[in-house]
Design an enzyme around this catalytic site. Structure first.
Site, PDB file in Angstrom:
ATOM      1  N   HIS D 154       0.850  -1.188   0.000  1.00 46.91           N
ATOM      2  CA  HIS D 154       0.000   0.000   0.000  1.00 46.91           C
ATOM      3  C   HIS D 154       0.886   1.239   0.000  1.00 46.91           C
ATOM      4  O   HIS D 154       2.109   1.134   0.062  1.00 46.91           O
ATOM      5  CB  HIS D 154      -0.921   0.022   1.231  1.00 46.91           C
ATOM      6  CG  HIS D 154      -0.174   0.164   2.535  1.00 46.91           C
ATOM      7  ND1 HIS D 154       0.306  -0.917   3.239  1.00 46.91           N
ATOM      8  CD2 HIS D 154       0.196   1.260   3.254  1.00 46.91           C
ATOM      9  CE1 HIS D 154       0.925  -0.489   4.333  1.00 46.91           C
ATOM     10  NE2 HIS D 154       0.878   0.824   4.362  1.00 46.91           N
ATOM     11  N   HIS D 201      -5.238  -1.864   4.879  1.00 46.08           N
ATOM     12  CA  HIS D 201      -5.141  -0.698   4.004  1.00 46.08           C
ATOM     13  C   HIS D 201      -4.611  -1.120   2.646  1.00 46.08           C
ATOM     14  O   HIS D 201      -3.678  -1.896   2.535  1.00 46.08           O
ATOM     15  CB  HIS D 201      -4.277   0.430   4.568  1.00 46.08           C
ATOM     16  CG  HIS D 201      -3.067   0.009   5.347  1.00 46.08           C
ATOM     17  ND1 HIS D 201      -2.452  -1.207   5.206  1.00 46.08           N
ATOM     18  CD2 HIS D 201      -2.349   0.670   6.298  1.00 46.08           C
ATOM     19  CE1 HIS D 201      -1.429  -1.282   6.027  1.00 46.08           C
ATOM     20  NE2 HIS D 201      -1.341  -0.182   6.704  1.00 46.08           N
ATOM     21  N   HIS D 216       4.935   7.303   2.417  1.00 44.25           N
ATOM     22  CA  HIS D 216       5.708   6.069   2.212  1.00 44.25           C
ATOM     23  C   HIS D 216       4.987   5.096   1.297  1.00 44.25           C
ATOM     24  O   HIS D 216       3.761   5.087   1.227  1.00 44.25           O
ATOM     25  CB  HIS D 216       6.009   5.367   3.546  1.00 44.25           C
ATOM     26  CG  HIS D 216       4.807   4.766   4.211  1.00 44.25           C
ATOM     27  ND1 HIS D 216       4.045   5.427   5.144  1.00 44.25           N
ATOM     28  CD2 HIS D 216       4.215   3.554   4.085  1.00 44.25           C
ATOM     29  CE1 HIS D 216       3.058   4.659   5.566  1.00 44.25           C
ATOM     30  NE2 HIS D 216       3.121   3.502   4.933  1.00 44.25           N
ATOM     31  N   HIS D 248       2.189  -0.301  15.184  1.00 47.68           N
ATOM     32  CA  HIS D 248       1.196   0.758  15.168  1.00 47.68           C
ATOM     33  C   HIS D 248      -0.033   0.328  15.961  1.00 47.68           C
ATOM     34  O   HIS D 248      -0.441  -0.839  15.882  1.00 47.68           O
ATOM     35  CB  HIS D 248       0.707   1.023  13.743  1.00 47.68           C
ATOM     36  CG  HIS D 248       1.696   1.672  12.847  1.00 47.68           C
ATOM     37  ND1 HIS D 248       2.295   2.861  13.147  1.00 47.68           N
ATOM     38  CD2 HIS D 248       2.179   1.306  11.653  1.00 47.68           C
ATOM     39  CE1 HIS D 248       3.103   3.199  12.160  1.00 47.68           C
ATOM     40  NE2 HIS D 248       3.073   2.264  11.244  1.00 47.68           N
ATOM     41  N   TYR D 257      10.094   1.915   9.461  1.00 46.02           N
ATOM     42  CA  TYR D 257      10.113   2.918   8.403  1.00 46.02           C
ATOM     43  C   TYR D 257      11.539   3.391   8.189  1.00 46.02           C
ATOM     44  O   TYR D 257      12.267   3.628   9.161  1.00 46.02           O
ATOM     45  CB  TYR D 257       9.256   4.134   8.773  1.00 46.02           C
ATOM     46  CG  TYR D 257       7.786   3.844   8.771  1.00 46.02           C
ATOM     47  CD1 TYR D 257       7.025   4.027   7.622  1.00 46.02           C
ATOM     48  CD2 TYR D 257       7.155   3.378   9.920  1.00 46.02           C
ATOM     49  CE1 TYR D 257       5.662   3.748   7.620  1.00 46.02           C
ATOM     50  CE2 TYR D 257       5.793   3.098   9.914  1.00 46.02           C
ATOM     51  CZ  TYR D 257       5.054   3.287   8.767  1.00 46.02           C
ATOM     52  OH  TYR D 257       3.712   3.009   8.769  1.00 46.02           O
ATOM     53  N   GLU D 267       8.187   1.547   4.013  1.00 45.37           N
ATOM     54  CA  GLU D 267       7.844   0.761   5.190  1.00 45.37           C
ATOM     55  C   GLU D 267       8.024  -0.717   4.869  1.00 45.37           C
ATOM     56  O   GLU D 267       7.716  -1.168   3.772  1.00 45.37           O
ATOM     57  CB  GLU D 267       6.372   1.009   5.570  1.00 45.37           C
ATOM     58  CG  GLU D 267       5.925   0.220   6.798  1.00 45.37           C
ATOM     59  CD  GLU D 267       4.440   0.324   7.103  1.00 45.37           C
ATOM     60  OE1 GLU D 267       3.652   0.576   6.173  1.00 45.37           O
ATOM     61  OE2 GLU D 267       4.070   0.143   8.279  1.00 45.37           O
TER      62      GLU D 267
END
Lengths: 309, 309, 309, 309
Positions: D154, D201, D216, D248, D257, D267
């Site tokens: 993503h 995501h 990113h 996260h 990251y 990432e």
């Protein structure tokens, strides 16, 4: 264990600012098992997979920090012999009576040149790890209560004169040097990691002007996944984290550092390798200390380097 | 390491039926690093994270099996002292000259009551683990070639008279008993796991009528995920697997067993716990041995219990 | 979810021989959360990280097996449209009333050519995963009670006519073929793995003479380490394990299979990859089916291939 | 994939300051597989487990950043239908010819209200993942070259007008909202995480005054252990890490990251959960955004929040 008969880190006594809050923290968040309280108001804990009565003892005091670290030795004869070796070396020792610490025999106490109280003992009641001695399982329910480390693994202490401290551990107690950090002069050792086993550290020291300070007590986790789970639990309980999860270059250990409610830093870590006394000591230089401290990030974390209790 | 100065499993010499095929297997599939060949036709290997010149040596022979297992001791003085202790105990020893094994000093050889050749040595050239002694990384490219275990960890040997074997290891060499399997009579030890460190085993024996047999040499992996990766690589290379991946109840180790091209069983495992000489020995009874052998499946695998080389 | 609006496996209803024993098993050992009981005596469970009211329902019956599998679709309009597509294709459907299953809307039921009852539904009450919708944690205490899978993931069903079953799933319901096993004739599909998402399977079928049989319901675990932990818990609770821990070649999934107290096989697994409808179906041939079934061991486990409920 | 036929993130084209240095980085450090170069000087990469010809394309330019992100849709009919839906909604589109990107069909390009170029395409040559379609292994040698993520997963984009961006993704393209961050007013969405699948995501946006910025591109790893290995490789290659390894709170993803040599953040992550379109969107509030960003540390990392390319 060292060939001298020093077995392993046996216990640490830590000062906390508020006893009730600290009991809740170490029992419910850290997941240590409370094994006793004594008439001095001290509270005793053990990690779930430890056999001995206690490995982490807290007492209420106006200032956080470490009272003493004790190592278990093989037996009373070993204790006597090491005491005599220490005295011969010029280290003054004194005996604390059996029972002063719950379920613990006589302790031989001395003060390190770094200002830390250090002791040896040969006797502590085995209470077991919650599993039978016959046909035990690999873990039990205690292994999942809170962060639930396996054992009290080592401590990193800050104080002066670590060159003299090193001599006592290496020349008298039979430890060997596993890793070290040297100063910009490429000679002076400013950090030393010492083992009395094939662990990457049973105790470590960093040169520091103020005597007797605690950088952290460290608790062993079973896997990198369990280190993450520990970090989750810290967050769920609003524990203040210093650094991590990350990997150290030094020792290869994979780790999180955080503070207990009194400001005593602790570590939950896993990994490392298996050094033996015939291995050469590894050296970290100041120009690459970022990688030694935080391997992925290669960063010198200010708080980690300066805050002690 | 034991307080006697016995440090760790140092090397095993294994017989293989076809040298070229075996070199390919141990180098390309197992991911050991070839470190030399000698004029007897032996080929020397080490695991990537070992410091010593070699830990696993193969030679071509008409029958598979183990020639000898050697443990490293602290220094030549220790070697001499242990030799003298063995002799005093009634174990006959003989010296093999330095250089007989590449980069290895004199070895003190003796025959165990189980029929195995066993030896101690104090000197073997350090060749390092592929990383510098200053500012080393946590691993290097060698760590990902083939199954790539960290180290030669222990061996399980089958033979008669293990009660007598135990006495030599415990009373003379300073090992301690970590776990044991007892027969239906609830007394006779039919399997013993011995440590000279705080590993769950440095060597193990199972009672067996035929002397001098090898059940397996074992290699340490870094994680359960690496054990799975090892199993994948075995499958990719048509290695015959015996059991696993699974967890043993005994030692808690997480493991795969498979056979090299000659029919020598080997293990790739991780885990276990951290016993010390003051710990009580754990006991497994025959009515629950399935759980001891294969914890999730609680099954007695016929091939595992009967096939040796 | 499929472009037709079929979202995911929503529930399975399973027959158990002894309800109380089964409740204890699914709640305390498997770690499912009981969410209700109905006046037919059925008991409803969900996995901790599922949002819907229930995904696994048991009822007492003289014979183990599966009553039906239901998939959730996007909404009632989708349900109607799929019902109409099924009918147009020649599949007879019937409506089960809302409330027949607790907290569940109307279900469109039909019989697959394999003899399995299958249904679609659009409405089931969301009860959440035990964490708030605002600032949720990554997991909660439920995630550590028993084996505690994340979700009911898929089922493998045994029955005849899977070529016809495949047509219904692919041509009408919008699933795609992810993997398949073909017979010795290199043509006939004897096992099919179907997805309505980018999972490696949402449902799978194996050709089998007897209709309507259950091979296993599968529950998703978070990691290979959690699969091992699940195996430990099975052993601690004397659950009968069929195979594993191991990895399938088919789907790459890492898995343990075991039986509930009634003889219904279940799977706890993790892993796999992420296929999409534009991917080509992977094929396993009978001459390599051992590797497809048990990747490390490359073995055809008789019990796994023949026992169904 | 969405019910509209939007399948997945298909490719990103990224600007780098020095092409040769960047090729070395993405090939040797990141471990992407180079699959082609075109006459515009662009270099094409794919992750090892992707089937399509390429997913990450770099071109040399005076300024780092993202040229465009493209999503693969089911087929050309779907492409046409989505183009028509976009136009009907008021989004102007243009067609880029087949072959403009290597092995890629016509692309429907449009500019998002956030200033990002976004495109859909239906055709890209399948080159496979290095394993056969019949009896494939679970991974191949490519899986261990460099950081070696599984797939381009993503992107997080920074720009203005994300409320309008959201409408296009949700109302026209069929995405659904998985998580969001709301401003201190507890209403305005300042960060949105959108899925066209059951991933946490497929694309995400953060409100930011400057249009068309890249926070990113993200690459999926197989496990938390592989995230650590990735961090080790970053350190070995002096890659500048921003944050991590950590988890996260948002999406539960476990992550590192870092920056490519041109300053494009990327990432490498694993984990998360499995949302479906019927799930309620999770909300993070500004007073707890530290936990959303870095779950163990509960810290707002300045660099992470402010640096884009």
């Amino acid at each position: 264990m060292a060939m001298t008969g020093v077995l392993r880190p046996g216990h640490a006594q830590i000062r906390v600012l508020n006893l009730e809050e600290s009991i809740k923290f170490y029992r419910d968040v850290m997941g240590l098992i409370e094994t006793g309280r004594d008439d001095q108001g001290r509270v005793y804990f053990k990690c779930w997979d430890e056999q001995d009565h206690s490995s982490y003892i807290i007492r209420e005091a106006p200032q956080a920090g470490v009272d003493f670290i004790g190592f278990r030795v093989l037996d009373e004869a070993t204790l006597e012999s090491l005491e005599s070796d220490l005295n011969a070396y010029g280290v003054e020792t004194r005996r604390l009576p059996a029972g002063d610490l719950l379920e613990t025999g006589e302790r031989v106490r001395f003060t390190l040149p770094s200002g830390h109280e250090f002791e040896l003992f040969a006797t502590k009641t085995k209470v077991g790890n919650g599993m039978p001695l016959t046909n035990p399982g690999p873990w039990c329910a205690d292994a999942e209560k809170g962060i639930s480390p396996i054992r009290f693994d080592h401590a990193l202490l800050y104080g002066p004169n670590i060159a003299d401290v090193k001599k006592i551990f290496v020349d008298v107690l039979g430890f060997f040097m596993v890793e070290r950090v040297i100063a910009e002069d490429n000679t002076t050792e400013v950090g030393i990691w010492l083992s009395c086993s094939h662990k990457v550290h049973d105790i470590a020291f960093v040169e520091h002007p103020e005597p007797g300070k605690l950088h952290h007590c460290s608790f062993l986790m079973e896997s990198w996944e369990r280190v993450l789970r520990g970090g989750d639990i810290m967050s769920m309980n609003k524990v203040e984290v210093d650094i991590g999860p990350t990997r150290h270059g030094i020792t290869r250990g994979c780790t999180i550092y955080a503070w207990d409610p009194s400001g005593n830093r602790f570590e939950t870590f896993m990994g490392g390798y298996h050094p033996y006394p015939d291995y050469e000591c590894l050296t970290w230089t100041m120009d690459n200390f970022g990688q030694g401290l935080d391997y992925p990030q290669r960063k010198l974390h200010e708080s980690f380097l300066t805050i002690v209790s």
